[in-house]
Design a protein around this motif. Structure first.
Motif, short mmCIF file in Angstrom:
data_model
loop_
_atom_site.label_atom_id
_atom_site.label_comp_id
_atom_site.label_asym_id
_atom_site.label_seq_id
_atom_site.Cartn_x
_atom_site.Cartn_y
_atom_site.Cartn_z
N ASP A 77 11.95 17.01 -55.26
CA ASP A 77 13.36 17.42 -55.35
C ASP A 77 13.86 17.94 -54.01
O ASP A 77 14.99 17.66 -53.59
CB ASP A 77 13.52 18.49 -56.43
N ARG B 178 16.95 16.30 -51.67
CA ARG B 178 18.15 17.04 -51.29
C ARG B 178 18.46 16.92 -49.81
O ARG B 178 19.59 17.15 -49.38
CB ARG B 178 18.00 18.51 -51.68
N LEU C 34 20.37 10.32 -57.52
CA LEU C 34 20.54 11.60 -56.83
C LEU C 34 20.95 11.40 -55.37
O LEU C 34 21.61 12.26 -54.79
CB LEU C 34 19.24 12.41 -56.90
N THR D 276 25.65 10.17 -53.94
CA THR D 276 26.53 11.22 -54.44
C THR D 276 27.73 11.44 -53.53
O THR D 276 28.25 12.54 -53.44
CB THR D 276 25.75 12.55 -54.57
N ARG E 202 24.26 11.79 -60.43
CA ARG E 202 23.40 12.73 -61.14
C ARG E 202 23.42 12.47 -62.64
O ARG E 202 22.40 12.65 -63.33
CB ARG E 202 23.84 14.17 -60.84
N ARG F 12 20.08 11.50 -64.94
CA ARG F 12 19.68 12.12 -66.21
C ARG F 12 19.52 11.08 -67.30
O ARG F 12 18.61 11.15 -68.13
CB ARG F 12 20.70 13.17 -66.61
#
Length: 304
Positions: A4, A8, A108, A111, A136, A140
């Motif tokens: 993660d 990012r 992810l 974006t 996002r 999910r």
């Protein structure tokens, strides 16, 4: 560093121009609202006077303005292979787990302003489509999606899935194909069966092919007699893995197939990322994205 945290810090750049109607951060195919000058033209009523080029105006004795290239939101579609051949793994994860993680990671990473990500999942009953949404949200959805049957004969092979994929979303954008690239062998052509469909997809879109492998698909361990089962047909065969000649021939065949696959993806004009079930997935994805940042953009081949 966790996966993660790595994600990012990354950005999945797009190097080809895209279509669309929603304003965003990516260069479009036509002139329009944007930030980068593209074409110097004689001023006409309705042009933005803030874009007058005063040097050109002074030289010509009449006003000239810069027109900009439109900037659109990026529409990304991800095709995830969840056919029974993906339900295999000899580490702590299966190929299907790697495919799911990668699809979520793509969501992810996509974006930007107005960017949307759509999803297609190939299973034994065909392709299940999820309409484009925020990255996002799509991430999910793919993590929560029903994995589908682990065995059975797929109604749609990879070549057919790629053809449907191209028709599903014709607007120019980013297309990601996640699969083990295992398909029925061609009988009347030296090409892999999915290669022509991938070429057509790459002619219009920027394409990334993520090939998912397990270490045991590359070489056989010496573990005696093993029963191999084809999850798609149910056929079984006993293989004596203690035979050194057999293991050597298997490794050579697997290497030749991998080389042919890499050649086909490269010839189609797509980027190629290989992920193994024993890889550090976050690290490998990070390396791939950094390589893309350093690689010059290909000239876009457009079809209408």
């Amino acid at each position: 560093m966790s996966d993660d945290a790595r994600l990012r810090r990354l950005e999945l750049t797009v190097r080809r121009r895209v279509d669309g109607t929603v304003h965003g951060d990516h260069q479009g195919l036509s002139l329009g609202t944007g930030s980068d000058p593209e074409e110097l033209v004689r001023y006409q009523p309705g042009h933005d006077v803030r874009r007058i080029d005063w040097n050109a105006t002074a030289r010509a004795g009449e006003p000239y303005v810069w027109l900009t290239r439109a900037e659109h939101a990026l529409e990304t579609w991800v095709l995830v292979d969840r056919s029974p051949s993906m339900a295999f793994g000899t580490t702590d994860r299966e190929k299907a787990d790697v495919a799911t993680w990668t699809a979520a990671a793509i969501g992810l990473l996509t974006t930007g302003a107005g960017d949307r990500v759509g999803l297609g999942v190939v299973g034994t009953e065909g392709i299940r489509w999820t309409p484009p949404g925020a990255g996002r949200t799509t991430a999910r959805r793919v993590l929560r999606a029903d994995p589908g049957p682990r065995d059975g004969v797929p109604t749609t092979d990879l070549a057919a899935a790629l053809r449907v994929f191209a028709a599903q979303a014709p607007r120019c954008g980013l297309r990601v194909v996640i699969s083990d690239l295992l398909d029925q062998p061609a009988t009347d052509s030296a090409r892999l069966p999915w290669e022509p469909a991938l070429r057509r997809l790459s002619a219009r879109h920027e394409v990334i092919v993520v090939e998912v492998l397990d270490p045991r698909e590359l070489d056989l361990p010496d573990v005696g007699d093993v029963v191999f089962v084809d999850p798609e047909s149910g056929a079984q065969r006993v293989v004596g893995t203690s035979d050194r000649a057999l293991r050597t021939a298997y490794a050579a065949g697997a290497a030749a197939h991998r080389a042919a696959t890499a050649t086909a993806v490269r010839a189609a004009g797509a980027d190629h990322l290989v992920l193994r079930t024993d890889d550090d997935l976050g690290r490998e994805l990070t390396r791939f994205i950094h390589r893309r940042h350093r690689t010059p953009a290909r000239s876009a081949r457009r079809t209408r």
